[in-house]
Design a protein around this motif. Sequence first.
Motif, PDB file in Angstrom:
ATOM      1  N   LYS A 115       7.915   2.801  -8.916  1.00 38.20           N
ATOM      2  CA  LYS A 115       8.272   3.062  -7.513  1.00 38.20           C
ATOM      3  C   LYS A 115       7.341   4.083  -6.864  1.00 38.20           C
ATOM      4  CE  LYS A 115      13.205   2.547  -8.424  1.00 38.20           C
ATOM      5  NZ  LYS A 115      14.406   3.367  -8.669  1.00 38.20           N
ATOM      6  N   ILE A 144       4.046   4.470  -7.539  1.00 35.18           N
ATOM      7  CA  ILE A 144       2.625   4.112  -7.575  1.00 35.18           C
ATOM      8  C   ILE A 144       2.149   3.674  -6.192  1.00 35.18           C
ATOM      9  CG2 ILE A 144       0.939   2.490  -8.544  1.00 35.18           C
ATOM     10  CD1 ILE A 144       2.488   2.625 -11.171  1.00 35.18           C
ATOM     11  N   VAL A 145       1.526   4.604  -5.488  1.00 30.04           N
ATOM     12  CA  VAL A 145       0.955   4.366  -4.152  1.00 30.04           C
ATOM     13  C   VAL A 145      -0.363   5.127  -4.078  1.00 30.04           C
ATOM     14  CG1 VAL A 145       3.133   4.004  -2.915  1.00 30.04           C
ATOM     15  CG2 VAL A 145       2.251   6.333  -3.227  1.00 30.04           C
ATOM     16  N   PRO A 146      -1.261   4.705  -3.171  1.00 29.94           N
ATOM     17  CA  PRO A 146      -2.498   5.472  -3.002  1.00 29.94           C
ATOM     18  C   PRO A 146      -2.175   6.936  -2.688  1.00 29.94           C
ATOM     19  CG  PRO A 146      -2.661   3.387  -1.831  1.00 29.94           C
ATOM     20  CD  PRO A 146      -1.235   3.509  -2.303  1.00 29.94           C
ATOM     21  N   VAL A 171      -1.034   9.279  -4.891  1.00 31.20           N
ATOM     22  CA  VAL A 171      -0.233   9.955  -5.920  1.00 31.20           C
ATOM     23  C   VAL A 171      -1.160  10.333  -7.086  1.00 31.20           C
ATOM     24  CG1 VAL A 171       0.432   7.911  -7.281  1.00 31.20           C
ATOM     25  CG2 VAL A 171       1.987   9.877  -7.150  1.00 31.20           C
ATOM     26  N   GLN A 211      -6.160  11.367  -8.148  1.00 31.20           N
ATOM     27  CA  GLN A 211      -5.306  10.599  -7.223  1.00 31.20           C
ATOM     28  C   GLN A 211      -5.639   9.119  -7.303  1.00 31.20           C
ATOM     29  OE1 GLN A 211      -6.248  12.481  -3.440  1.00 31.20           O
ATOM     30  NE2 GLN A 211      -4.226  13.448  -3.415  1.00 31.20           N
ATOM     31  N   ASP A 217      -6.373   3.086  -3.139  1.00 30.81           N
ATOM     32  CA  ASP A 217      -6.098   1.692  -2.804  1.00 30.81           C
ATOM     33  C   ASP A 217      -7.108   0.795  -3.527  1.00 30.81           C
ATOM     34  OD1 ASP A 217      -4.606  -0.210  -1.063  1.00 30.81           O
ATOM     35  OD2 ASP A 217      -6.622  -0.639  -0.346  1.00 30.81           O
ATOM     36  N   VAL A 261      -2.472  -0.884  -7.306  1.00 27.06           N
ATOM     37  CA  VAL A 261      -2.280   0.222  -6.356  1.00 27.06           C
ATOM     38  C   VAL A 261      -2.692  -0.294  -4.979  1.00 27.06           C
ATOM     39  CG1 VAL A 261      -2.861   2.599  -5.752  1.00 27.06           C
ATOM     40  CG2 VAL A 261      -2.855   1.883  -8.168  1.00 27.06           C
ATOM     41  N   GLY A 262      -1.732  -0.449  -4.076  1.00 22.75           N
ATOM     42  CA  GLY A 262      -2.052  -0.992  -2.754  1.00 22.75           C
ATOM     43  C   GLY A 262      -2.572  -2.425  -2.879  1.00 22.75           C
ATOM     44  N   ASN A 263      -3.638  -2.717  -2.183  1.00 25.22           N
ATOM     45  CA  ASN A 263      -4.225  -4.062  -2.204  1.00 25.22           C
ATOM     46  C   ASN A 263      -5.361  -4.122  -3.206  1.00 25.22           C
ATOM     47  OD1 ASN A 263      -2.660  -5.225   0.015  1.00 25.22           O
ATOM     48  ND2 ASN A 263      -3.720  -3.686   1.249  1.00 25.22           N
TER      49      ASN A 263
END
Length: 248
Positions: free
Chosen positions: A29, A31-33, A35, A84, A87, A112-114
């Motif tokens: 949950k 895992i986003v650009p 973090v 970090q 994307d 991660v992202g696209n």
Amino acid sequence: MITLKSERELKLMREAGRIVALALEEVAKAIVPGVTTAELDAIAEKTIVSCGARPSFKGYNGFPASICTSINHEVVHGIPGLKQLRDGDIISIDVGAEINGYHGDAARTFPVGNVSPLAQRLITVTEEALAQGIAAFKSGGRLTDISYAIQSYVEAAGFSVVRDLVGHGIGRKLHEAPQVPNYGNPGRGVRLTPGLVLAIEPMVNVGTYAIDFMPDQWTVVTADGSLSAHAEHTVALLEDGPLILTQV
Ligand code: MG
């Protein structure tokens, strides 16, 4: 090598597996650009400890964190830190937990992202290779039936399987006999019998299967810098077939 002797022992291993799966879900949950991998490590550790368990990896041969975070060309054993996520990265998360003297171990690779179509296909092939390996974990078969199922699936997809690192038995110790290679001819090694518990874990590279170590002596990378993905479940063989323990 563990062979589950009772319903009670199976229940204990299921509990360890459930906690590992829960920790993976919580990390997923986050895992986003932007973090950091240290933040992901903290989330996993908090989840594991809040369940009354202990992160199996922390202190294992001196490993300094609760999970392994391996980005892009990193295969396994990456150490969480201040890096970090960006994307387009892919990140493999490997989690282990111990409770009441039993361990669970699982890994997944996340976009991660696209991410590029190649990166997405690598993740999908790696997950399917794990599924093929689990499907070959059948009573009456031999250990390398699993190895062969994984290798043939991965190579048919045009990727390669890492050979220098293997899956393993798991139970009262994180790593137990037998080793579970991700390549090889079928029909060899220990006979697969109910009660056996294995951590099956293909590591799949876009390019060569050869690997190198980074100067930190932990992080394993692809020798050619190509992308790598990892998928792992702890699986018990029961009378009616394999049961994945590391799921919620
Ligand atoms: Mg493992």
